[in-house]
Scaffold this motif. Sequence first.
Motif, PDB file in Angstrom:
ATOM      1  N   GLY B  39     -20.621  27.437 -16.243  1.00  0.00           N
ATOM      2  CA  GLY B  39     -22.055  27.421 -15.931  1.00  0.00           C
ATOM      3  C   GLY B  39     -22.466  26.285 -15.008  1.00  0.00           C
ATOM      4  O   GLY B  39     -23.532  25.707 -15.163  1.00  0.00           O
ATOM      5  N   LEU B  40     -21.611  25.959 -14.045  1.00  0.00           N
ATOM      6  CA  LEU B  40     -21.915  24.845 -13.141  1.00  0.00           C
ATOM      7  C   LEU B  40     -22.574  25.331 -11.871  1.00  0.00           C
ATOM      8  O   LEU B  40     -22.195  26.360 -11.318  1.00  0.00           O
ATOM      9  CB  LEU B  40     -20.623  24.099 -12.761  1.00  0.00           C
ATOM     10  CG  LEU B  40     -19.788  23.504 -13.885  1.00  0.00           C
ATOM     11  CD1 LEU B  40     -18.529  22.854 -13.318  1.00  0.00           C
ATOM     12  CD2 LEU B  40     -20.594  22.483 -14.678  1.00  0.00           C
ATOM     13  N   SER B  41     -23.563  24.571 -11.391  1.00  0.00           N
ATOM     14  CA  SER B  41     -24.177  24.871 -10.100  1.00  0.00           C
ATOM     15  C   SER B  41     -23.380  24.164  -9.006  1.00  0.00           C
ATOM     16  O   SER B  41     -22.497  23.350  -9.292  1.00  0.00           O
ATOM     17  CB  SER B  41     -25.615  24.362 -10.088  1.00  0.00           C
ATOM     18  OG  SER B  41     -25.606  22.945 -10.106  1.00  0.00           O
ATOM     19  N   GLU B  42     -23.721  24.477  -7.768  1.00  0.00           N
ATOM     20  CA  GLU B  42     -23.043  23.783  -6.662  1.00  0.00           C
ATOM     21  C   GLU B  42     -23.327  22.289  -6.710  1.00  0.00           C
ATOM     22  O   GLU B  42     -22.452  21.467  -6.447  1.00  0.00           O
ATOM     23  CB  GLU B  42     -23.488  24.371  -5.332  1.00  0.00           C
ATOM     24  CG  GLU B  42     -22.925  25.768  -5.127  1.00  0.00           C
ATOM     25  CD  GLU B  42     -23.306  26.350  -3.767  1.00  0.00           C
ATOM     26  OE1 GLU B  42     -24.289  25.875  -3.165  1.00  0.00           O
ATOM     27  OE2 GLU B  42     -22.614  27.284  -3.328  1.00  0.00           O
ATOM     28  N   ALA B  43     -24.565  21.954  -7.080  1.00  0.00           N
ATOM     29  CA  ALA B  43     -24.902  20.526  -7.185  1.00  0.00           C
ATOM     30  C   ALA B  43     -24.054  19.859  -8.269  1.00  0.00           C
ATOM     31  O   ALA B  43     -23.623  18.720  -8.117  1.00  0.00           O
ATOM     32  CB  ALA B  43     -26.389  20.357  -7.492  1.00  0.00           C
ATOM     33  N   ASP B  44     -23.810  20.589  -9.351  1.00  0.00           N
ATOM     34  CA  ASP B  44     -22.972  20.029 -10.412  1.00  0.00           C
ATOM     35  C   ASP B  44     -21.573  19.714  -9.885  1.00  0.00           C
ATOM     36  O   ASP B  44     -20.989  18.682 -10.218  1.00  0.00           O
ATOM     37  CB  ASP B  44     -22.839  21.020 -11.578  1.00  0.00           C
ATOM     38  CG  ASP B  44     -24.128  21.159 -12.370  1.00  0.00           C
ATOM     39  OD1 ASP B  44     -24.943  20.211 -12.355  1.00  0.00           O
ATOM     40  OD2 ASP B  44     -24.318  22.227 -12.984  1.00  0.00           O
ATOM     41  N   VAL B  45     -21.041  20.630  -9.072  1.00  0.00           N
ATOM     42  CA  VAL B  45     -19.686  20.416  -8.546  1.00  0.00           C
ATOM     43  C   VAL B  45     -19.652  19.185  -7.645  1.00  0.00           C
ATOM     44  O   VAL B  45     -18.707  18.389  -7.693  1.00  0.00           O
ATOM     45  CB  VAL B  45     -19.183  21.668  -7.803  1.00  0.00           C
ATOM     46  CG1 VAL B  45     -17.859  21.378  -7.106  1.00  0.00           C
ATOM     47  CG2 VAL B  45     -19.039  22.828  -8.783  1.00  0.00           C
ATOM     48  N   VAL B  46     -20.698  19.014  -6.855  1.00  0.00           N
ATOM     49  CA  VAL B  46     -20.753  17.813  -6.016  1.00  0.00           C
ATOM     50  C   VAL B  46     -20.776  16.565  -6.894  1.00  0.00           C
ATOM     51  O   VAL B  46     -20.072  15.585  -6.645  1.00  0.00           O
ATOM     52  CB  VAL B  46     -21.986  17.848  -5.087  1.00  0.00           C
ATOM     53  CG1 VAL B  46     -22.142  16.522  -4.353  1.00  0.00           C
ATOM     54  CG2 VAL B  46     -21.851  18.989  -4.082  1.00  0.00           C
ATOM     55  N   ARG B  47     -21.586  16.632  -7.939  1.00  0.00           N
ATOM     56  CA  ARG B  47     -21.668  15.467  -8.845  1.00  0.00           C
ATOM     57  C   ARG B  47     -20.322  15.234  -9.537  1.00  0.00           C
ATOM     58  O   ARG B  47     -19.905  14.094  -9.737  1.00  0.00           O
ATOM     59  CB  ARG B  47     -22.773  15.683  -9.880  1.00  0.00           C
ATOM     60  CG  ARG B  47     -24.144  15.632  -9.258  1.00  0.00           C
ATOM     61  CD  ARG B  47     -25.268  15.846 -10.268  1.00  0.00           C
ATOM     62  NE  ARG B  47     -26.528  15.896  -9.555  1.00  0.00           N
ATOM     63  CZ  ARG B  47     -27.418  16.887  -9.638  1.00  0.00           C
ATOM     64  NH1 ARG B  47     -27.194  17.916 -10.447  1.00  0.00           N
ATOM     65  NH2 ARG B  47     -28.518  16.853  -8.934  1.00  0.00           N
ATOM     66  N   ALA B  48     -19.671  16.322  -9.915  1.00  0.00           N
ATOM     67  CA  ALA B  48     -18.338  16.198 -10.525  1.00  0.00           C
ATOM     68  C   ALA B  48     -17.401  15.493  -9.554  1.00  0.00           C
ATOM     69  O   ALA B  48     -16.674  14.564  -9.915  1.00  0.00           O
ATOM     70  CB  ALA B  48     -17.802  17.575 -10.896  1.00  0.00           C
ATOM     71  N   ALA B  49     -17.433  15.936  -8.297  1.00  0.00           N
ATOM     72  CA  ALA B  49     -16.540  15.352  -7.286  1.00  0.00           C
ATOM     73  C   ALA B  49     -16.880  13.888  -7.029  1.00  0.00           C
ATOM     74  O   ALA B  49     -16.007  13.085  -6.722  1.00  0.00           O
ATOM     75  CB  ALA B  49     -16.623  16.154  -5.985  1.00  0.00           C
ATOM     76  N   LYS B  50     -18.137  13.546  -7.179  1.00  0.00           N
ATOM     77  CA  LYS B  50     -18.541  12.150  -6.954  1.00  0.00           C
ATOM     78  C   LYS B  50     -18.087  11.219  -8.069  1.00  0.00           C
ATOM     79  O   LYS B  50     -18.095  10.004  -7.903  1.00  0.00           O
ATOM     80  CB  LYS B  50     -20.076  12.064  -6.834  1.00  0.00           C
ATOM     81  CG  LYS B  50     -20.633  12.526  -5.494  1.00  0.00           C
ATOM     82  CD  LYS B  50     -22.149  12.365  -5.499  1.00  0.00           C
ATOM     83  CE  LYS B  50     -22.755  12.732  -4.150  1.00  0.00           C
ATOM     84  NZ  LYS B  50     -24.233  12.603  -4.196  1.00  0.00           N
ATOM     85  N   THR B  51     -17.755  11.781  -9.209  1.00  0.00           N
ATOM     86  CA  THR B  51     -17.446  10.921 -10.361  1.00  0.00           C
ATOM     87  C   THR B  51     -16.025  11.101 -10.888  1.00  0.00           C
ATOM     88  O   THR B  51     -15.610  10.367 -11.766  1.00  0.00           O
ATOM     89  CB  THR B  51     -18.426  11.206 -11.524  1.00  0.00           C
ATOM     90  OG1 THR B  51     -18.397  12.614 -11.821  1.00  0.00           O
ATOM     91  CG2 THR B  51     -19.837  10.817 -11.163  1.00  0.00           C
ATOM     92  N   TYR B  52     -15.302  12.086 -10.355  1.00  0.00           N
ATOM     93  CA  TYR B  52     -13.952  12.376 -10.858  1.00  0.00           C
ATOM     94  C   TYR B  52     -12.909  11.476 -10.203  1.00  0.00           C
ATOM     95  O   TYR B  52     -12.866  11.371  -8.979  1.00  0.00           O
ATOM     96  CB  TYR B  52     -13.621  13.848 -10.577  1.00  0.00           C
ATOM     97  CG  TYR B  52     -12.204  14.240 -10.932  1.00  0.00           C
ATOM     98  CD1 TYR B  52     -11.858  14.503 -12.252  1.00  0.00           C
ATOM     99  CD2 TYR B  52     -11.221  14.353  -9.951  1.00  0.00           C
ATOM    100  CE1 TYR B  52     -10.557  14.870 -12.584  1.00  0.00           C
ATOM    101  CE2 TYR B  52      -9.924  14.721 -10.274  1.00  0.00           C
ATOM    102  CZ  TYR B  52      -9.605  14.979 -11.589  1.00  0.00           C
ATOM    103  OH  TYR B  52      -8.327  15.342 -11.929  1.00  0.00           O
ATOM    104  N   ASN B  53     -12.086  10.851 -11.000  1.00  0.00           N
ATOM    105  CA  ASN B  53     -10.940  10.106 -10.477  1.00  0.00           C
ATOM    106  C   ASN B  53      -9.663  10.872 -10.821  1.00  0.00           C
ATOM    107  O   ASN B  53      -9.351  11.032 -12.000  1.00  0.00           O
ATOM    108  CB  ASN B  53     -10.849   8.715 -11.113  1.00  0.00           C
ATOM    109  CG  ASN B  53     -11.818   7.729 -10.490  1.00  0.00           C
ATOM    110  OD1 ASN B  53     -12.806   8.120  -9.889  1.00  0.00           O
ATOM    111  ND2 ASN B  53     -11.532   6.456 -10.652  1.00  0.00           N
ATOM    112  N   PRO B  54      -8.920  11.336  -9.818  1.00  0.00           N
ATOM    113  CA  PRO B  54      -7.622  11.960 -10.115  1.00  0.00           C
ATOM    114  C   PRO B  54      -6.723  10.942 -10.823  1.00  0.00           C
ATOM    115  O   PRO B  54      -6.970   9.731 -10.753  1.00  0.00           O
ATOM    116  CB  PRO B  54      -7.076  12.309  -8.727  1.00  0.00           C
ATOM    117  CG  PRO B  54      -8.247  12.327  -7.817  1.00  0.00           C
ATOM    118  CD  PRO B  54      -9.197  11.318  -8.372  1.00  0.00           C
ATOM    119  N   THR B  55      -5.705  11.459 -11.468  1.00  0.00           N
ATOM    120  CA  THR B  55      -4.822  10.571 -12.246  1.00  0.00           C
ATOM    121  C   THR B  55      -4.318   9.413 -11.387  1.00  0.00           C
ATOM    122  O   THR B  55      -3.855   9.614 -10.260  1.00  0.00           O
ATOM    123  CB  THR B  55      -3.645  11.349 -12.885  1.00  0.00           C
ATOM    124  OG1 THR B  55      -2.837  10.415 -13.614  1.00  0.00           O
ATOM    125  CG2 THR B  55      -2.791  12.076 -11.864  1.00  0.00           C
TER     126      THR B  55
END
Lengths: 867, 867
Positions: B39-55
């Motif tokens: 249930g993620l919006s496009e804005a959510d994905v951007v926010r996810a990408a802004k806060t996600y650190n790969p291993t």
Amino acid sequence: MERGFKLLSSLVLSSTLLTTVSIAAGGDGTLDKVMKDRGLSEADVVRAAKTYNPTGVHDKYLIFSSGGQSGQVLVYGVPSMRILKYIAVFTPEPWQGYGFDEESKKVLDQGKIRGKDMTWGDTHHPSLSETDAKVDGKWLIINDKANPRIAVIDLSDFETKQIVVNPVFKSEHGGSFFTQDSEWIIEAAQYAAPFDNNYHPIEDYKESYRGGVTMWKFDPKIGRIQEKDSYTIELPPYMQDLSDAGKKVSHGWGFTNSFNSEMYTGGIEVGMPPNEAGMSRNDTDYLHVYNWKKLAEVAKDPKNVKVINGHRVVPMDIAVKNDALFLIPEPKSPHGVDVDPTGEYIVVCGKLDTHASVYSFSKIQALIKNKDYAGTDPYGIPILDMKKALHGQVELGLGPLHNQYSPVDGEIYTSLYVDSQVVKWNFKTLKVLDRVNVHYNIGHLAGMESNTADPQGEYIIALNKLSIDRFNNVGPLHPQNHQLIDIHGNKMDLLVDMPIPLGEPHDAVGIRADKLNPKVRYEMGTNSRTEQISEGKTLAGQERIERKGNDVKVYATLVRSHINPEHITVNKGDNVTIYMTNLERAEDETHGFTVDNYNVHASVEPGKVATVKFKADLEGVFPYYCTEFCSALHLEMMGYLMVKDPNKKYESAQKLKMATMSKEQLKAEYDKTVAVNKATDDVIQSVVKFLKDNHYEKHDVVKNLVTDALDQYGKIPEQKKLSDAAIKEGDFEKAVLFENMIWQYMVKTADVGIRAKDLLVKFVATKQSPEAAKGEVAFNEGGCSGCHVIGKVSSGPDLTGVLGRHENGEKWVADFIKSPKDKFEDPYVKAMIDYFNLRMPNQNMKDPEIKSIIEYLKWIDSNANLF
Amino acid sequence: MERGFKLLSSLVLSSTLLTTVSIAAGGDGTLDKVMKDRGLSEADVVRAAKTYNPTGVHDKYLIFSSGGQSGQVLVYGVPSMRILKYIAVFTPEPWQGYGFDEESKKVLDQGKIRGKDMTWGDTHHPSLSETDAKVDGKWLIINDKANPRIAVIDLSDFETKQIVVNPVFKSEHGGSFFTQDSEWIIEAAQYAAPFDNNYHPIEDYKESYRGGVTMWKFDPKIGRIQEKDSYTIELPPYMQDLSDAGKKVSHGWGFTNSFNSEMYTGGIEVGMPPNEAGMSRNDTDYLHVYNWKKLAEVAKDPKNVKVINGHRVVPMDIAVKNDALFLIPEPKSPHGVDVDPTGEYIVVCGKLDTHASVYSFSKIQALIKNKDYAGTDPYGIPILDMKKALHGQVELGLGPLHNQYSPVDGEIYTSLYVDSQVVKWNFKTLKVLDRVNVHYNIGHLAGMESNTADPQGEYIIALNKLSIDRFNNVGPLHPQNHQLIDIHGNKMDLLVDMPIPLGEPHDAVGIRADKLNPKVRYEMGTNSRTEQISEGKTLAGQERIERKGNDVKVYATLVRSHINPEHITVNKGDNVTIYMTNLERAEDETHGFTVDNYNVHASVEPGKVATVKFKADLEGVFPYYCTEFCSALHLEMMGYLMVKDPNKKYESAQKLKMATMSKEQLKAEYDKTVAVNKATDDVIQSVVKFLKDNHYEKHDVVKNLVTDALDQYGKIPEQKKLSDAAIKEGDFEKAVLFENMIWQYMVKTADVGIRAKDLLVKFVATKQSPEAAKGEVAFNEGGCSGCHVIGKVSSGPDLTGVLGRHENGEKWVADFIKSPKDKFEDPYVKAMIDYFNLRMPNQNMKDPEIKSIIEYLKWIDSNANLF
């Protein structure tokens, strides 16, 4: 500063959903830019999306993880991997008042060993209560390896309710594991030691040191271990390690492995090789297989038990005589023993062997039935032939430790410590299916309700023991690293790293969040540790200070934003008990309490009673205060404890003359304050009308807020009475203060009321068209909202109704946005420029954006009553 | 189980990067599916990408946050919002050994108040040391509101090194704030109380209760507060709140606000309105403005100070006489006072006023210079006219509290408690620019190096006091909610919610991670709290037990995986001190230590000495062990403390006869063990050759691992000597054990050596073509890797060199993948089917996938030497 209030009033009605902004993404290149800036691959973005929870979105699973040497349990959400709580269990923890209030001290006191306080624990294995071998979300237990104890945590409020000490072990590891209906808990020893409390030389290891498994009787209805109905099975000093309870077909049986069947006892200090060499000399150790159900019956006969430290122990020979205890060889120094969802297979991994060994319960039973023994150990326990008991073995890699099951038939996940991998394989076909690298040196791994009859699959978490380079360096002591692995597909996919900031978690268990239903408040007056109404329960109006000799009991209440009483005067040497009842009903409206320098602290959630107790052994003046930022006036939620020395004489120091106000000045201040209150009340009434008109009671979450707001509002008449009484006595000064108190209650009413109104607006507003939604984004992104706040005059005019303000309004507004300066001479615009001392800037909006904004403005007008 | 070893050996060489998989995303609809499922919006994905650190990816900023009533400091990363550590400060914490080892007990003992232990703290304001008003990453300080104290944390190892008690305050809040070169620390009182330790009735409040500001002298070179060079400025009992130090143009001055200039003292228990009403009666309170630099000079003259509890206090009249103390009215009950990056503007927000007030330092100085006073307060302190001191005011909303600056000139962010918003505005132009909703009731907000001369911008964190519905319910006590806000654009964007699992953080400070450079190990033998070489430093071979009367001192060492000594026998009543030196040099190779039931615990990082001390007051046998999962043999890292009662007689219980091995059997076991070691050594040598051939020394991270592996390997000759000596004495049993110990060292060497090899492979392998990379994905995703492991015979044959195994190899392989069963009669395939007892399934690969896989296989062959 009168202006301050007026603006407060004007704001009460206008705080709205004005800043609910969603930014456009994806299509417009925003995502690409973020990926480039942050060096993310497409796979990273997918992983981000798999683990990101937008604000307010809850997790599907909760994990209860041991907190290792912190002595606590931590709770985190999956897939977001956010830690929600450290539950205080074995270690005092002041935020929760654990070990700092009297209620929790009684729980910790249960954990004393031979009269000594134990102020920490080495927590290892959490276990969730089960019904019919499925987790039921009621109770959580966890063991302490260092000081052999088990704690019971109530999942209705996430508080520790009971700690029991193992009366015969000196150390334990293979606990705690619930049986399939939570009627028993398995707790196995670790380092063998004498069951009694006497010295026995190490040379007597084989004769006097013992291992064992304690079977704790548990009452799942009340969530308490029944100590006197419990018993221990004596075992050889093989150093028992992990355990698991049988289930379904193997229900009634327990399995516990071991790692020192060599019975080596070291001696590095006298030139012997260290334990690590001697304890891993043999190629096999022993899996202990025991029928605890039968032994529970056996133990009922006093002839069958030895009572040691007041606790029943079933000797090995009795267990053997009753055909209830067997050994099976298992590969060298095993760690995990894990019973599959059907109860038929028991998987054991030996950390110094590259294989997993899959035992068959029916084969074991056949051997037992036929007394087909391969021999006996030195203590006379029958040994079953390993090969005959095995379903098979499979080579997994270096250092296999623990296993977790999935809902796919035969599928199992195993951690490899030395290889730093998780391997997926099939314990029926004995084929390896997949493996994934983790970082680094994984110990346990945690699936979702994994080792139950109903594993959920979806995710596996690697509990890595080393993190090394994974995170920003925070000094020589590194965080642990829990890594979330997606197991939906054929290939496992490592999603994200999660540092553990406190303690070295040993093991963790996962549960579907929808199986939990914790409360948000207590029945008014509850002692949360006993779940009974507290002797200290105090309602508003019942606050008092009682004295008996040197004992002073204070019955206090806490409510936004005052502590009643505000002064407590005692004599030096008095024993002071302060009972505090939190009168709040609102969710999350916790108050904290401390008395400075007296080293007490309580966390008092809505409805709870917490008690602090201390000897007033220091003379002086000690502020006490609410330690939670509970409301705007939280700093003022304080009072003074004053400790007098009864042997001293005190003289008043009052010399300072302060200017005082004349009666007229006081009367004027009184009138002003009453007027302010009247105006504020009008505002509140208008909010109330809005709430009623829009049927707030239909929406539970709004209703709760309104109830809370009305709670606050309901306290006003009493203050008004006090104010009026003061006026009758001609005491305007006092009356002003009571009127001020009325204003404080109004502010609190407004605080919650506004939140209720905002929420209600979201429920009742007409749905935005996609075009209007785009318009809202453009309005916010484009900077319009910097000056224009809907429903309110801000740095620019309120735009509610703007389309109707001008002839051919839509075109007028569109033209104005497109080129503001063309209208600066328009008389209306000119007036606005004068008023706000600002000219509207050209925000370079594109035509489609302007079109969307017009749609948004139309939507506003259709909901104008809501702003 | 011999097979176990052989496979171990065979695996040593083959563990590789085989599972370094990246999944294809984005283009193939994976992301869309995840978005739909979650249930993620496009804005959510951007926010996810802004806060996600790969291993393995580190954060750009670290946040040091107060841990509130937990008494600790927490450290988390931005933008990933992952908590990296809880640093133990005021509360004992067993994981870190804090309060459980002797070194840290001495730090906690500094925090005793009037001889009483304080085992918690209410931490409020962290402050980072500064050089030239910019954070320098060296020291962190934090205050305790409940028990007025300040702690100093060393950012070279993230440990608390010093605690100082305020000798005159009973409570404090407006600390701790460094001055611009960390030469002083400001600590302001909160609840007024007598400076002495005597009882004074509440009626004497105005005469005998006092507020104040303590100026602590700090030595930034050694990171210690110099107590005797410090002094306190006496202030009226106005209840001082927050403080800030001037900087640049205002350097030398301090600013502290207050919230009870009414000097109301409550009395709810006798029918008076509560403090919250009386303390917020007036429209203004006072900002205290003082020249601490001048007062430090003034305080040097003993005539100018009163010495109270051994501490110098500058009385108000002396401060006034020296033109060093002034008051300015400020809006009702303010919270934050924040000096801008230039030092010219001082922004104050009053929580019961809707405005921010911007004071001008130059205007204040002009008023002072011209003695342009509006009057004096009852204590004779000059009052400056508020309007004349103001640059201006701006209406922000309900409940403005705290301010943070950005690098944009004039830009400031303010928290609104009642409105639950962050508002962006300009403190020069006094215009509101933007606002964003937060959840809920924000207190402080934290920017990155924000209130320094060099704010970094990028992010603002909202420290919300209530979370209510944001997270899964974890009982009546909710986590706090820190929300990360992106401030790169014109519009603020709320990125993500972060629950705080422990304590209610009050304030937080951010720092660029690259300004920190913590160590990963200590100089061998260091007492980390004093940073000196410990008296207990013990190197390998120096282990010993020393006795003097009832004092037993144990000099122990810890190393993977044994504790030396393994037996400690003492008399009941002895005072036992155990010094432990961790001999490891490898990063993250921490050992823990506890003695069961004796309530001690130590965390011993590489190079550190930690000491536990206890009175052996319980008779019996108590295991001790390493509490960290430090290596595969961690369970075996243990020993026994045996406490004898000197008044008792003990008889040996040795009766049990165990079967013993014949000399021939022992000889055979010895020979077998030696052979196994020889074979293992060959494997290790081949790894070493691989490492050398591929120039491991060129890659620092690999080099460190190899150093560690060789450390382990280097311990073997000594064991060999012991084994040979045992053989000479004819003691095969002992020799077997020493050979076993050699094998343990080999396993440890291999453990680290494999990790080194894997890493090295990644460095030296030829770069994959995009086609080959796609092929690797297809190979893994398609399930090939379930049976085929590159470089190793697994459930299917090793595919290294497969293209050369068949004529026209590429076509042969492609055909086989496309339709395996067509080749089941091919003699080679038939042989493989027989050998593995498996037929290759048709995985329905598409032609382009097969093509890519061929490219991947070619890449493998070109790097065949690496697998």
